[in-house]
Design a protein around this motif. Structure first.
Motif, short mmCIF file in Angstrom:
data_model
loop_
_atom_site.label_atom_id
_atom_site.label_comp_id
_atom_site.label_asym_id
_atom_site.label_seq_id
_atom_site.Cartn_x
_atom_site.Cartn_y
_atom_site.Cartn_z
N GLU A 26 -28.45 -67.71 25.39
CA GLU A 26 -28.37 -67.30 26.80
C GLU A 26 -29.33 -66.16 27.13
OE1 GLU A 26 -24.51 -66.76 28.53
OE2 GLU A 26 -23.56 -68.03 27.02
N ILE A 27 -29.97 -65.60 26.10
CA ILE A 27 -30.88 -64.47 26.31
C ILE A 27 -32.25 -64.81 25.74
CG2 ILE A 27 -31.38 -62.08 25.65
CD1 ILE A 27 -28.39 -61.56 25.64
N VAL A 28 -33.28 -64.54 26.53
CA VAL A 28 -34.66 -64.72 26.08
C VAL A 28 -35.11 -63.46 25.36
CG1 VAL A 28 -37.06 -65.11 26.80
CG2 VAL A 28 -35.19 -66.28 27.99
N ILE A 29 -35.65 -63.60 24.17
CA ILE A 29 -36.14 -62.44 23.41
C ILE A 29 -37.65 -62.53 23.30
CG2 ILE A 29 -36.04 -61.18 21.24
CD1 ILE A 29 -33.23 -62.20 20.82
N ASP A 30 -38.34 -61.60 23.95
CA ASP A 30 -39.80 -61.53 23.89
C ASP A 30 -40.21 -60.55 22.78
OD1 ASP A 30 -40.11 -63.25 26.08
OD2 ASP A 30 -39.85 -61.59 27.49
N ARG A 31 -41.35 -60.81 22.17
CA ARG A 31 -41.85 -59.94 21.11
C ARG A 31 -43.28 -59.50 21.41
NH1 ARG A 31 -41.02 -64.00 16.31
NH2 ARG A 31 -41.54 -65.38 18.05
N ASP A 32 -43.55 -58.23 21.15
CA ASP A 32 -44.90 -57.68 21.32
C ASP A 32 -45.11 -56.73 20.13
OD1 ASP A 32 -47.29 -56.56 22.03
OD2 ASP A 32 -46.57 -55.63 23.89
N TYR A 33 -45.58 -57.29 19.03
CA TYR A 33 -45.70 -56.53 17.79
C TYR A 33 -47.13 -56.02 17.58
CZ TYR A 33 -41.22 -58.68 16.41
OH TYR A 33 -39.92 -59.10 16.35
N ASP A 34 -47.22 -54.88 16.93
CA ASP A 34 -48.51 -54.34 16.50
C ASP A 34 -48.70 -54.75 15.03
OD1 ASP A 34 -50.69 -52.93 15.66
OD2 ASP A 34 -49.97 -50.96 16.30
N PRO A 35 -49.57 -55.72 14.76
CA PRO A 35 -49.72 -56.21 13.39
C PRO A 35 -50.35 -55.21 12.43
CG PRO A 35 -51.37 -57.21 14.82
CD PRO A 35 -50.46 -56.42 15.71
N SER A 36 -50.89 -54.12 12.97
CA SER A 36 -51.56 -53.14 12.11
C SER A 36 -50.59 -52.15 11.47
CB SER A 36 -52.62 -52.37 12.92
OG SER A 36 -52.00 -51.52 13.88
N ILE A 37 -49.31 -52.20 11.85
CA ILE A 37 -48.34 -51.26 11.26
C ILE A 37 -48.24 -51.52 9.76
CG2 ILE A 37 -45.92 -50.52 11.22
CD1 ILE A 37 -45.74 -51.16 14.16
N PRO A 38 -48.46 -50.51 8.93
CA PRO A 38 -48.44 -50.71 7.48
C PRO A 38 -47.01 -50.82 6.94
CG PRO A 38 -48.84 -48.41 7.97
CD PRO A 38 -48.80 -49.12 9.29
N GLU A 39 -46.92 -51.18 5.66
CA GLU A 39 -45.62 -51.16 4.99
C GLU A 39 -45.05 -49.75 5.04
OE1 GLU A 39 -44.28 -54.09 2.85
OE2 GLU A 39 -45.45 -54.91 4.52
N MET A 40 -43.74 -49.64 5.16
CA MET A 40 -43.11 -48.32 5.22
C MET A 40 -41.97 -48.24 4.21
SD MET A 40 -41.34 -48.81 8.96
CE MET A 40 -40.55 -47.21 8.99
N ILE A 41 -41.49 -47.03 3.98
CA ILE A 41 -40.41 -46.81 3.01
C ILE A 41 -39.10 -46.67 3.77
CG2 ILE A 41 -39.55 -45.33 1.17
CD1 ILE A 41 -42.11 -46.77 0.48
N GLY A 42 -38.09 -47.47 3.37
CA GLY A 42 -36.80 -47.37 4.02
C GLY A 42 -35.76 -48.27 3.36
N ASP A 43 -34.53 -48.12 3.82
CA ASP A 43 -33.43 -48.96 3.35
C ASP A 43 -33.34 -50.15 4.31
OD1 ASP A 43 -30.79 -50.11 3.11
OD2 ASP A 43 -30.18 -48.34 1.99
N GLU A 44 -33.71 -51.31 3.84
CA GLU A 44 -33.79 -52.48 4.71
C GLU A 44 -32.43 -52.82 5.32
OE1 GLU A 44 -35.20 -57.15 4.41
OE2 GLU A 44 -36.30 -55.59 3.33
N SER A 45 -31.38 -52.74 4.51
CA SER A 45 -30.04 -53.08 5.00
C SER A 45 -29.60 -52.13 6.11
CB SER A 45 -29.04 -53.05 3.84
OG SER A 45 -27.74 -53.29 4.30
N GLN A 46 -29.81 -50.82 5.90
CA GLN A 46 -29.42 -49.84 6.92
C GLN A 46 -30.24 -50.01 8.20
OE1 GLN A 46 -29.09 -45.71 6.11
NE2 GLN A 46 -27.67 -45.95 4.39
N LEU A 47 -31.53 -50.28 8.06
CA LEU A 47 -32.38 -50.44 9.24
C LEU A 47 -32.00 -51.70 10.02
CD1 LEU A 47 -35.88 -49.38 7.89
CD2 LEU A 47 -34.40 -48.10 9.44
N ILE A 48 -31.67 -52.77 9.30
CA ILE A 48 -31.21 -53.98 9.99
C ILE A 48 -29.94 -53.69 10.78
CG2 ILE A 48 -30.18 -56.27 9.63
CD1 ILE A 48 -32.17 -56.70 7.36
N GLN A 49 -28.99 -52.98 10.16
CA GLN A 49 -27.73 -52.67 10.84
C GLN A 49 -27.95 -51.76 12.04
OE1 GLN A 49 -24.58 -54.07 10.03
NE2 GLN A 49 -24.30 -53.28 12.11
N ALA A 50 -28.83 -50.76 11.89
CA ALA A 50 -29.11 -49.83 13.00
C ALA A 50 -29.74 -50.57 14.18
CB ALA A 50 -30.02 -48.70 12.52
#
Length: 360
Positions: free
Chosen positions: A216-240
Motif C-alpha cells: 500500500e506504500i510506494v518506497i522510492d530510493r535515491d542512493y549515493d553509490p560512492s558511500i564507502p563501507e562503514m563500521i557498525g552493528d548490522e543487526s542494531q542498525l537494521i532495527q533502528a
C-alpha cells in the motif's frame, strides 16, 4: 578592498556600491549564498538574497549616515527560495570627500550554530531520560523479582489447580512488566561492530516494510553509490532504521484519504560534519521522508522520549530505542516535520577519527 586577502576568509563578505549594486563577493559568500559572483556583479542585492523592507532601508540609511550596524538572527531568502538565518555586520567605506563609497556586509551563518545547539540539547535530554529510566528500572525490577518468587512458592503450596491459575497470572504479569522495563532500557549489549554496506541494511528494511504494508506504500530510493563501507552493528542498525521507517509507514496507513502513500529513502555523505561535540571527516546521512500528516508540534520536543507516541495504540518505544542504537554508533537522529513532509535524518560517522569542535 584587498580582495586577495579577503578571498581566503571563512567569513562571507559582500561589497555593495553606494547605489546598492553588487561589486564583490568572496568565495565564502558564493558558497553561503549559492551564487556565482561573476554572474551577479553589477546587479541589485536581490540577485544574491532578499530581506524585509526594513532591513533594506537600514542598508540605505547606512550609506547616507556612514554609521555601521549589526543585525542578529536575520532571516534572508536565497535565490533558490531557501530561508537561512545569519548575523551580519554592515560597515560603510568612506570615500575621499567624506561620503560613503561602498558597504561591506559580513555574513555569519547561524543555521549551523543552531543545529549544533539543538543536537547538544537532544543528546543531553536523551542521556537524562536514559539515566532516569535506569534508576526507575532498578526500583521496579527488584520488587518484581520478589513478587514473582513469592507467587511461585505459593503456587507450589496450592493443591487446587484453580488457585494455581491465579498465581500463574501474577507470574506472567510480572514477566510482562520486566520485559517492558527491559525494552525501555533499549539495547543492553554493546554493538558487535564489523564492516558493512549501509545500502544492504536499508534494502533489508525496505523489504520488511513492503511486506508489512502489503504494497500500500510506494518506497522510492535515491542512493549515493560512492558511500564507502562503514563500521557498525548490522543487526542494531537494521532495527533502528526499521523503527523509524515503520513509524513513517504507520503514519501513512493512518490516512485513509491518502491515495499516494510514499516513503523516500535517501543516502548522502557529509564532509567535516559536527555531531554533538565532535567533528567527523565523513558522515553518512540517511534520510527517511514521508508524505504523511506530519508530527504535531506538542510532540516534536519530546519525540525521542520513551513512552511518547502520537498514536493511541503506540508504545512510544520505537524512536527512543532507535536513538539509543544510533548513539552507540556515535551518531544521532534528527527530525523536522510539516504536513505532507516529515523527514528523519540519521547521521552516522563513517570513520572513527574525529576532533573536538573548537567553536559553536
Amino acid at each position: 578592498m584587498h580582495s586577495l586577502l579577503i578571498d581566503h576568509l571563512s567569513t562571507a563578505v559582500v561589497q555593495l556600491n553606494n547605489e546598492m549594486k553588487i561589486e564583490y563577493l568572496n568565495p565564502s559568500a558564493e558558497m553561503f549564498l549559492h551564487v556565482s559572483r561573476r554572474r551577479i556583479y553589477g546587479q541589485d542585492l536581490s540577485a544574491a538574497f532578499t530581506e524585509d523592507d526594513e532591513s533594506i532601508r537600514a542598508l540605505k540609511s547606512a550609506i547616507v549616515s556612514g554609521h555601521p550596524f549589526t543585525k542578529r538572527e536575520a532571516k534572508i531568502i536565497l535565490t533558490d527560495n531557501r530561508t537561512v538565518f545569519c548575523d551580519y555586520t554592515v560597515t560603510p567605506v568612506m570615500g575621499s570627500i567624506n561620503t560613503t563609497e561602498s558597504l561591506i556586509i559580513e555574513l555569519h551563518a547561524r543555521d549551523r550554530v543552531k543545529r549544533i545547539s539543538q543536537e547538544d540539547d537532544l543528546i543531553a535530554s536523551h542521556e537524562t531520560s536514559k539515566e532516569l529510566i535506569r534508576g526507575l528500572a532498578h526500583e521496579i525490577k527488584n520488587p518484581l523479582g520478589g513478587i514473582r518468587g513469592a507467587a511461585q512458592l505459593i503456587s507450589r503450596a496450592f493443591k487446587d489447580e484453580d488457585l494455581k491459575d491465579y498465581t500463574q497470572v501474577i507470574i506472567e504479569e510480572s514477566d510482562r512488566l520486566r520485559d517492558l522495563v527491559d525494552r525501555l532500557l533499549g539495547p543492553r549489549q554493546l554493538p558487535q561492530k564489523k564492516e558493512l554496506n549501509i545500502h544492504r541494511v536499508i534494502e533489508r528494511v525496505k523489504q520488511l516494510i513492503e511486506v508489512e504494508s502489503h504494497g500500500e506504500i510506494v518506497i522510492d530510493r535515491d542512493y549515493d553509490p560512492s558511500i564507502p563501507e562503514m563500521i557498525g552493528d548490522e543487526s542494531q542498525l537494521i532495527q533502528a532504521l526499521l523503527n523509524v521507517v515503520r513509524n513513517a509507514m504507520q503514519a501513512l496507513l493512518s490516512q485513509e484519504s491518502n491515495d499516494d502513500r510514499r516513503i523516500t529513502l535517501i543516502t548522502r555523505t557529509l564532509r567535516q560534519f559536527t555531531i554533538g561535540a565532535k567533528r567527523h571527516r565523513l558522515v553518512c546521512k540517511i534520510s527517511i521522508i514521508d508524505n504523511g500528516p506530519g508530527i504535531p508540534d506538542h510532540i516534536m520536543k519530546t519525540l525521542f522520549y520513551p513512552m511518547v507516541s502520537g498514536r493511541a495504540d503506540g508504545t512510544g518505544l520505537g524512536l527512543s530505542i532507535a536513538q539509543s542504537s544510533i548513539h552507540q554508533h556515535s551518531g544521532i537522529i534528527e527530525c523536522k516535520s510539516r504536513p505532507l513532509c516529515t523527514e528523519f535524518n540519521i547521521l552516522i560517522p563513517i570513520e572513527t577519527h574525529s576532533v573536538e569542535k573548537e567553536e559553536h
